[in-house]
Write a protein that holds these residues in place. Sequence first.
Motif, short mmCIF file in Angstrom:
data_model
loop_
_atom_site.label_atom_id
_atom_site.label_comp_id
_atom_site.label_asym_id
_atom_site.label_seq_id
_atom_site.Cartn_x
_atom_site.Cartn_y
_atom_site.Cartn_z
N MET A 1 0.81 -1.21 0.00
CA MET A 1 0.00 0.00 0.00
C MET A 1 0.85 1.27 0.00
SD MET A 1 -2.98 -1.20 2.68
CE MET A 1 -3.85 0.37 2.60
N LEU A 2 2.17 1.09 -0.05
CA LEU A 2 3.09 2.22 0.00
C LEU A 2 3.94 2.36 -1.26
CD1 LEU A 2 4.29 1.62 3.67
CD2 LEU A 2 2.75 3.45 2.90
N TYR A 3 3.74 1.45 -2.21
CA TYR A 3 4.55 1.44 -3.43
C TYR A 3 3.62 1.27 -4.63
CZ TYR A 3 8.12 -0.01 -6.80
OH TYR A 3 8.94 -0.11 -7.90
N THR B 1 9.42 -6.80 -3.32
CA THR B 1 9.69 -6.87 -1.89
C THR B 1 9.94 -5.46 -1.36
OG1 THR B 1 12.09 -7.08 -2.11
CG2 THR B 1 10.78 -9.13 -2.21
N PRO B 2 9.81 -5.25 -0.07
CA PRO B 2 10.15 -3.93 0.47
C PRO B 2 11.58 -3.51 0.15
CG PRO B 2 8.94 -5.20 2.09
CD PRO B 2 9.25 -6.14 0.96
N THR C 1 10.40 2.49 2.74
CA THR C 1 10.82 2.87 4.09
C THR C 1 9.68 3.61 4.79
OG1 THR C 1 11.68 5.04 3.46
CG2 THR C 1 13.18 3.15 3.24
N LEU C 2 9.87 3.90 6.05
CA LEU C 2 8.86 4.62 6.82
C LEU C 2 8.62 6.03 6.28
CD1 LEU C 2 9.92 3.48 10.40
CD2 LEU C 2 7.80 2.87 9.22
N ALA C 3 9.55 6.53 5.49
CA ALA C 3 9.33 7.84 4.87
C ALA C 3 8.10 7.83 3.96
CB ALA C 3 10.56 8.26 4.06
N SER D 1 6.75 -5.28 5.42
CA SER D 1 6.75 -4.03 6.17
C SER D 1 7.87 -3.13 5.66
CB SER D 1 6.96 -4.31 7.67
OG SER D 1 5.93 -5.10 8.21
N PRO D 2 7.83 -1.83 5.96
CA PRO D 2 8.96 -0.97 5.61
C PRO D 2 10.27 -1.53 6.14
CG PRO D 2 7.08 0.35 6.31
CD PRO D 2 6.71 -1.08 6.58
#
Length: 363
Positions: free
Chosen positions: A263-265, A274-275, A281-283, A317-318
Amino acid sequence: MTTLIVDAHLDLAWNAIDWNRDLTRSITEVRKMETEPALADHPARGKNTVTFPELRKGGIYVMIATLLARLFRPHSKPPFIRYSSMEMAHAAARGQSEFYQVMEQKGILKRIDHGTALESFLENIAKEDNYSGPLGYILSMEGADPILSPEDLRSWYDLGLRIIGPAHYGVSPYAHGTGTVGGLFERGPILLKEMERLGIILDITHLSDQCFDEALDIYSGPVLASHHNCRTLVPDQRQLSDPQIKRLIARKAVIGVAFDAWMLYPNWVRGETTPQSAQVTLAKIVDHIDHICQLSGNCDHVGIGSDLDGGFGKEQSPIDLETIADLQKVLVLLKERGYSQEDVEKIASRNWIRFFLRSLPKK
């Protein structure tokens, strides 16, 4: 001193029962129990990020904790146990409710089901520099599959249920959810009206776009989005569009940003990305927080809804997150982006606290 964090989405009972995880143990112990001997039923085995000690370490003293017992969907595999009837889902969710009650009896958790209880709980936290009392939780249901009928809702309310998301992935008996197109089913509006009558908060997370609009048209009580990110940054129906975010802001809602790496990429390919390869990252979390703040013109409508135990672990996860205690790193990143201490505290906890003081029954 650790900043208080409210996490608006944790599937604690589901992890304890369906994944057979003893959340009272250290993260190292739980991971070891899943790797010696190795459990191969899911890639998240041995990589979980959430236990009660880690919540405490991260200053996450208040959370929304779920009941999650979804009807069967094609291709479901253990430990994603899904049920073939609403009656079975009902019984499973009751078992999860019992888990929380047992944790209360052990002094590990404390249910918060009205505004006065929240005020009292926060006063107790403020009395200690390193709070050592029970962790506070507000009980939610992710997907209304266990609710046999709208008339059944009163019994759940009496058990402490204060938030309902009518659908999860796929369809529920009441609504279309993530990955589907369509509106509320016949009993959906009846459920929403009964929620409103009882004072149960609506979580719009996982609703299809059509159901999002229909639910907000029908239900006039308090609304939240427990774990959602921004569609503008990561295009997918699972995310909130800018018009949806603006509509939630107009309803005085709070949106919890989620930490699931896909959901972040924006170009995530399941089974391939993969992360590490995407450098998630958390950014990226801060990007979604900032987008919501820019749309609202303030920092009053965003918080954290990590979902860090939502069927994934470190593998999704990040890369700069080891356990849920690392939510504190997000607050540091916000300050580095220029957010004031006051605004960081709003995002960490105060927005959710203000929302629940306003939205929970007074007593």
